[in-house]
Design a protein around this motif. Structure first.
Motif, mmCIF file in Angstrom:
data_model
loop_
_atom_site.group_PDB
_atom_site.id
_atom_site.type_symbol
_atom_site.label_atom_id
_atom_site.label_comp_id
_atom_site.label_asym_id
_atom_site.label_seq_id
_atom_site.Cartn_x
_atom_site.Cartn_y
_atom_site.Cartn_z
ATOM 1 N N THR A 1 31.240 50.799 47.913
ATOM 2 C CA THR A 1 30.212 50.114 47.123
ATOM 3 C C THR A 1 29.469 49.061 47.935
ATOM 4 O O THR A 1 28.381 48.644 47.523
ATOM 5 N N SER A 2 30.036 48.625 49.067
ATOM 6 C CA SER A 2 29.360 47.543 49.787
ATOM 7 C C SER A 2 27.973 47.984 50.264
ATOM 8 O O SER A 2 27.042 47.181 50.279
ATOM 9 N N TYR B 1 37.382 37.337 54.145
ATOM 10 C CA TYR B 1 36.348 38.089 53.415
ATOM 11 C C TYR B 1 36.649 38.055 51.930
ATOM 12 O O TYR B 1 37.727 38.442 51.492
ATOM 13 N N TYR C 1 42.065 39.843 43.387
ATOM 14 C CA TYR C 1 41.591 41.171 43.782
ATOM 15 C C TYR C 1 41.773 41.294 45.288
ATOM 16 O O TYR C 1 41.864 40.294 46.004
ATOM 17 N N ARG D 1 34.748 44.954 55.207
ATOM 18 C CA ARG D 1 35.481 45.655 54.156
ATOM 19 C C ARG D 1 36.958 45.457 54.465
ATOM 20 O O ARG D 1 37.314 44.872 55.492
ATOM 21 N N ALA E 1 30.974 38.128 51.032
ATOM 22 C CA ALA E 1 30.403 39.470 50.867
ATOM 23 C C ALA E 1 28.947 39.377 50.418
ATOM 24 O O ALA E 1 28.094 40.141 50.869
ATOM 25 N N GLY F 1 40.054 44.250 47.082
ATOM 26 C CA GLY F 1 38.929 44.946 47.709
ATOM 27 C C GLY F 1 38.079 45.680 46.697
ATOM 28 O O GLY F 1 37.925 45.243 45.553
HETATM 29 C C1 LIG Z 1 32.173 45.227 47.877
HETATM 30 C C2 LIG Z 1 33.409 44.657 48.412
HETATM 31 C C3 LIG Z 1 34.417 45.502 48.894
HETATM 32 C C4 LIG Z 1 34.277 47.005 48.943
HETATM 33 O O1 LIG Z 1 33.672 47.371 50.154
HETATM 34 P P1 LIG Z 1 33.634 48.897 50.640
HETATM 35 O O2 LIG Z 1 32.817 48.887 51.871
HETATM 36 O O3 LIG Z 1 32.990 49.663 49.549
HETATM 37 O O4 LIG Z 1 35.018 49.316 50.889
HETATM 38 C C5 LIG Z 1 35.581 44.924 49.372
HETATM 39 N N1 LIG Z 1 35.755 43.594 49.377
HETATM 40 C C6 LIG Z 1 34.800 42.747 48.927
HETATM 41 C C7 LIG Z 1 35.052 41.276 48.943
HETATM 42 C C8 LIG Z 1 33.605 43.258 48.427
HETATM 43 O O5 LIG Z 1 32.659 42.421 47.963
#
Ligand SMILES: *Cc1c(COP(=O)(O)O)cnc(C)c1O
Length: 557
Positions: free
Chosen positions: A439-440, A411, A12, A342, A416, A14
């Motif tokens: 979503t973060s 990251y 993945y 992010r 996260a 993001g």
């Molecule tokens: C939650 C998450 C994201 C998404 O973050 P946003 O601020 O919503 O863009 C991206 N990468 C990781 C590793 C995450 O855990």
């Protein structure tokens, strides 16, 4: 195209993959009959190294997925440039809290029977090369459907295209049913991209070269006149289409006025994203049932303030410990800690907080520290240069003021989790309305971390239903007709203003009020979670249930 299964499975990039993973985890918990399809990516999405000078260096992830996935002995074929490619499949089981399994089928072309160039097709995620991209999407959409048929999933009621990448599935369904309405009855589509330039599209010459006679003659009627646009293809063949937040729906309708589009706001999987400390705390305070009934989080107001604070600070200590072993700047766990992490992309404006360096230094010296993390796409040189700039600012602020600004490399899920639970403030300042949902910030809120964010995506909703008591906005409200045009200057001034006059004084001088806000943040978790989201998909998109299980009008705010 991407599903975040586990931290150690680097397939993945993001938010899109995290959302897919969280949705499947909730579907497994809730017993939704579902199977997911993605690719194996044997080189993964890259490992990010940051050199001591602040340059991103990408490394292939050398990982052996035979430890994570179970091989399935079925093969299907697909023609690319009139040459047959063999696709094999692997399986990963997502097991829900009640034992229900949602299988994930991962497609793989790295087989001895394929030619070298064919073996590389499922090598890396989001290859910048258009040929790699279109062929990967053929494998996903067409190969995916063939594999599902082969595995005996022949009674599928709904194919859910999560973003346009999988839309070639439609071409295969057209071959199968030879009727547009037959296809349309079976397909649902979720769009995640709020700008036309961001939509996945391919040159028709390339498409004709790879598809040859498979491509329908009238493809331009369905997929766009000048380029083969995956979003337009999906829009034209879906019985149900949704955007991922209310604001994103507004933007999507503006982009595609001739389509009927709904919205289902994103969420996060609560059990997955809570720190272990907060999870125990919830078990004690809400009873173990909260995992199945997240509406219980509405009672967060009754949480014990002192225990909540202690619990948060355990997560904060873990983060600072991690930071100390990964950076030469030593952060202090007694200082207000602001996190920004992010994918690195220009529109997310990671440098906004550094707009006026001396002003920032004056406001936060001795009071606050910053932690950054995030990968830039390997081909995105501009975003890579933003990482380098943060390194330079960090040096300057440390050498001149002993202000701690840290960039943590690579990251991914584990980092996260540490960040979204361990900081005190989650900073989010995208250029307006380019963040479909985000979503973060939901992960942060669930952990009692307060959001400081531009009113965009999910935060427009979160800020409004919590009456501004679960965090802060940056810049104008969406009702302001000039909001969309607000420039960096206006937003930076407001960001500094909030930090200096509201956030820092509150953190140090009014801890009772801070803890009350933390409870309001946790309360948002009653709604911004993937159980609620999957229930909405099951009802509105998949037609699996008729009655709402969830009274979204009555979330108790
Ligand atoms: C939650 C998450 C994201 C998404 O973050 P946003 O601020 O919503 O863009 C991206 N990468 C990781 C590793 C995450 O855990």
């Amino acid at each position: 195209m991407e599903i975040a299964l586990e931290s150690s499975v680097p397939i993945y990039s993001g938010g899109l993959g995290i959302l897919a993973g969280d949705a499947l985890r909730s579907a497994a918990d809730m017993g939704v009959p579902m199977v997911a399809v993605t690719l194996t990516y044997d080189a993964g999405y890259f490992y990010q190294e940051i050199t001591p000078e602040g340059y991103q260096v990408e490394h292939d992830m050398e990982w052996d997925f035979s430890n994570d996935f179970e091989r399935i002995n079925e093969r299907v074929q697909l023609n690319i440039q009139d040459k047959a490619i063999i696709i094999e499949a692997w399986r990963y089981n997502i097991i829900g809290r009640t034992g229900h399994i949602v299988p994930v089928i991962l497609l793989d072309t790295d087989l001895l029977d394929n030619e070298p160039w064919q073996r590389k097709l499922t090598h890396i995620l989001y290859d910048a090369d258009k040929f790699q991209r279109i062929t990967q999407e053929m494998i996903l959409g067409i190969g995916g459907l063939r594999m599902l048929d082969k595995l005996g999933y022949n009674n599928i009621k709904t194919y859910h295209l999560n973003e346009g990448h999988a839309a070639f599935l439609i071409l295969e369904l057209l071959k199968k049913y030879k009727d547009i309405n037959q296809v349309k009855q079976r397909v649902c589509f979720t769009t995640h991209t709020p700008v036309r330039a961001g939509l996945e599209e391919f040159d028709y010459n390339l498409a004709k070269d790879v598809f040859r006679s498979y491509l329908p003659d009238n493809i331009q009627d369905y997929a766009g006149k000048n380029t083969l646009n995956m979003t337009i293809l999906a829009l034209n063949f879906s019985r149900y289409v949704n955007a991922v937040s209310k604001k994103h729906l507004e933007i999507t309708k503006r982009m595609f006025p001739n389509y009927d589009i709904d919205s289902i706001t994103n969420g996060v999987h609560a059990g997955y994203w809570l720190s272990p400390y907060m999870r125990n705390f919830f078990n004690n305070e809400f009873g173990r049932d909260w995992h199945h009934n997240l509406a219980l989080l509405r009672d967060a107001e009754n949480l014990d303030s002192f225990e909540l604070w202690r619990t948060h600070n355990k997560a904060k200590r873990d983060l600072i410990e991690y930071e100390k072993s990964h950076s030469w700047i030593l952060l202090n766990d007694r200082l207000l800690t602001i996190g920004f992490a992010r994918r690195f992309a220009e529109y997310k404006r990671p440098l906004l907080i550094f707009s006026e360096m001396e002003k920032l230094a004056k406001i936060i010296k001795g009071k606050a520290q910053l932690i950054f993390a995030g990968k830039a796409h390997p081909a995105d040189l501009q975003s890579k240069s933003l990482i380098k700039k943060i390194f330079d600012f960090s040096d300057y602020l440390w050498n001149s003021y002993q202000i701690g600004v840290v960039f943590l490399e690579n990251y991914e899920i584990t980092l996260a989790k540490l960040l979204t639970s361990g900081v005190d403030i989650w900073l989010n300042n995208p250029r307006r309305y380019l963040e479909a949902s985000g979503t973060s910030g939901m992960k942060a809120a669930l952990n009692g971390v307060l959001n400081l964010s531009v009113l965009d995506g999910w935060w427009i909703e979160g800020y409004s239903i919590s009456n501004g008591k679960a965090g802060w906005s940056i810049g104008p409200e969406p009702s302001d007709p000039n909001a969309e045009k607000a420039d960096d200057k206006v937003d930076a001034v407001d960001l500094y203003q909030k930090l200096e006059n509201e956030i820092i004084p509150l953190y140090y001088n009014n801890q009772d009020e801070w803890r009350e806000m933390m409870k309001q943040a946790i309360k948002l978790g009653a709604y911004f979670n993937t159980n609620r989201m999957v229930e909405e998909y099951a009802r509105k998109s998949y037609n699996l249930i008729k009655q709402p299980l969830w009274k979204s009008q009555n979330i108790g705010f």
